[in-house]
Design an enzyme around this catalytic site. Structure first.
Site, PDB file in Angstrom:
ATOM      1  N   CYS A 138       0.773  -1.244   0.000  1.00  0.00           N
ATOM      2  CA  CYS A 138       0.000   0.000   0.000  1.00  0.00           C
ATOM      3  C   CYS A 138       0.806   1.297   0.000  1.00  0.00           C
ATOM      4  O   CYS A 138       0.809   2.042  -0.978  1.00  0.00           O
ATOM      5  CB  CYS A 138      -0.967   0.001   1.183  1.00  0.00           C
ATOM      6  SG  CYS A 138      -2.152  -1.362   1.141  1.00  0.00           S
ATOM      7  N   HIS A 157      -2.828   6.655   4.087  1.00  0.00           N
ATOM      8  CA  HIS A 157      -1.733   5.723   4.375  1.00  0.00           C
ATOM      9  C   HIS A 157      -0.347   6.260   4.013  1.00  0.00           C
ATOM     10  O   HIS A 157       0.521   5.512   3.564  1.00  0.00           O
ATOM     11  CB  HIS A 157      -1.967   4.377   3.671  1.00  0.00           C
ATOM     12  CG  HIS A 157      -1.378   3.217   4.441  1.00  0.00           C
ATOM     13  ND1 HIS A 157      -1.603   1.905   4.100  1.00  0.00           N
ATOM     14  CD2 HIS A 157      -0.564   3.174   5.529  1.00  0.00           C
ATOM     15  CE1 HIS A 157      -0.979   1.101   4.942  1.00  0.00           C
ATOM     16  NE2 HIS A 157      -0.338   1.854   5.818  1.00  0.00           N
TER      17      HIS A 157
END
Length: 494
Positions: free
Chosen positions: A88, A138
């Site tokens: 990610c 993130h």
């Protein structure tokens, strides 16, 4: 008398001159405003863990994606969209900066992207664009010494938002129902119901409010990332696990489990396809479709029990290949398939090129916009893939290893620290079940791929060092037990 005779004529001439000047300015201003409105809008739709074959337009007969299938008919379809690092945060940092993970330092989840980084939103904002971000972020990281997930439920400080002004964001969550987020003022709110639907509603509202000004909007959905069984019941009911087709590289003893997981995974995907349909309808009804660069893609894929494993980080196609569509009717009139590989760092410069904006010198990726507008394939032999540091779901003790590799249109070639590890002919072996590495009859071809990989590493100044070297260089600590390894870990599953 001569003076008196000339004076009215001079005044008349001056008046006419002033009037002409004012008329020109008034006439020119709308053209200036019109030119500004002609800047293309950019909407980037990002899913998490959606692998390339999990769409109807790719030939998958099980998954239900009517809106994406229709969009594919109007778009550039990238057959080989490759994620430079299949996890990610590194993908996101590479996308926003156009840099490789070892340049921007985000090669490990929950490590911060530098506040001063030159990023997509900063570039578009400087060009007069409104900027907005909705969904999963993130990239904030956590403070040194704190729990690795300590910042996931906290607001992202304004200076860490990388140029995005409109802000409805959760740092990280995999709870997709009634999840919470923070706005521009760090106030907490709830996305009611299935969060991807509420996020899409926010995106639609943003589009309508900003349609008279050029805007950049990134919407980042959490699904179809696990947990796999949390899609709305309506969509789960569309899939009978017993009828799910499996790739032949799923081991026999895991096939029942794989069908259960994939049924839930597809339910998420069909729900997201519905959300995509709502957004596409808005662009049409608001008259924005033609002058909007619309991109749909994912950070990385999911093994889904191919080769007996789940999730990502691995160098196999189920992990590194993602769906990618790009529609821009005003700038690219010919929908078609792009067969050559495009890598994550190439996305930002290509979008900037399509938008008529200059690419900063900090960007390492390649701008393929001219080739796309000209109706050609992109001139790119190979995409670089890497894992500088194994972590979390693919720790050293779980078989994780450092690797570098390339994915060409036809071949996959990967090295670990001991040398050649994987080599596949993806044309004759699309499920990557026959490893050709080290086989004498393929030595010449393997050597040619080795040269391509070495050239990529040289260009990116990557010395391919052991993981500890990079962790020390950037002052990072391993999370939990990520650093634990067997002394012979590189030979695991060799």
């Amino acid at each position: 008398m001569d003076f008196i005779t000339i004076l009215p004529s001079t005044r008349s001439y001056n008046f006419r001159l002033i009037f002409s000047l004012l008329s020109f300015l008034l006439f020119a201003m709308p053209f200036k405003l019109f030119a500004q409105s002609e800047k293309p809008n950019v909407i980037f739709i990002l899913a998490d863990q959606w692998r390339a074959d999990a769409v109807g337009y790719a030939g998958n007969k099980d998954v239900i994606t009517p809106n994406l299938d229709k969009l594919a008919q109007e778009s550039l379809v990238f057959e080989n969209a490759i994620t430079v690092m299949a996890v990610c945060a590194p993908w996101r940092a590479s996308f926003l900066t156009g840099q490789y993970p070892l340049t921007n330092g985000v090669f490990y989840n929950d490590k911060p992207l530098a506040t001063e980084a030159v990023t997509m939103a900063k570039i578009y904002k400087d060009a007069g664009y409104q900027t907005g971000y909705i969904g999963k972020w993130h990239l904030n990281g956590h403070a040194p010494g704190e729990h690795p997930f300590s910042a996931r439920d906290l607001p992202v400080p304004k200076e860490r938002r990388q140029g995005f002004d409109y802000w409805k964001v959760r740092e990280v969550s995999h709870d997709y129902n009634d999840s919470f987020y923070f706005d521009e003022n760090d106030e907490r709110h709830v996305w009611e119901g299935y969060d991807a639907f509420s996020q899409t509603d926010s995106a639609i509202s943003y589009i309508k409010k900003n349609k008279k000004n050029p805007f950049l909007l990134v919407m980042s959905w959490g699904p179809p990332h696990n947990p796999y069984q949390t899609a709305p019941e309506k969509y789960k009911a569309m899939y009978d696990p017993a009828k799910i087709s499996l790739r032949p590289n799923v081991p026999e003893n895991l096939r029942d489990s794989a069908r259960q997981v994939i049924a839930g995974y597809y339910a998420h995907i069909t729900a997201l396809d519905k959300a995509m349909g709502d957004l596409l309808q808005t662009l049409e009804s608001e008259g924005l479709a033609d002058n909007t660069i619309l991109v749909f893609t994912s950070e990385h894929g999911d093994m889904l029990f191919s080769k007996g494993v789940l999730r990502k980080q691995r160098p196999w196609d189920e992990s590194i290949k993602v769906p990618m569509l790009l529609r821009y009717p005003k700038g690219i009139s010919k929908p078609r398939t792009i067969a050559n590989p495009i890598d994550t760092p190439d996305l930002l410069p290509t979008l900037l090129g399509l938008s008529g904006l200059k690419t900063p010198k900090t960007v390492e990726g390649t701008d393929f916009s001219a080739q796309l507008k000209a109706g050609n394939d992109i001139d790119n032999e190979a995409a670089l893939i890497m894992l500088p540091v194994p972590f979390h779901e693919w720790q050293f003790k779980n078989g994780g290893r450092e690797f570098r590799g390339i994915r060409t249109q036809r071949y996959t070639y990967v090295k670990d620290l001991l040398g050649p590890w994987l080599f596949y002919d993806n044309k004759t072996d699309p499920y990557q079940m026959d490893n050709l590495a080290g086989q004498a009859e393929y030595k010449e071809l393997q050597d040619s791929l080795e040269k391509v990989l070495k050239a990529k590493l040289k260009k990116t100044k990557d010395d391919f060092l052991p993981a500890d070297e990079y962790m020390t260089k950037w002052g990072y600590l391993y999370d939990m037990q990520d650093s634990i390894r067997d002394v012979n870990y590189l030979n695991i599953n060799r």
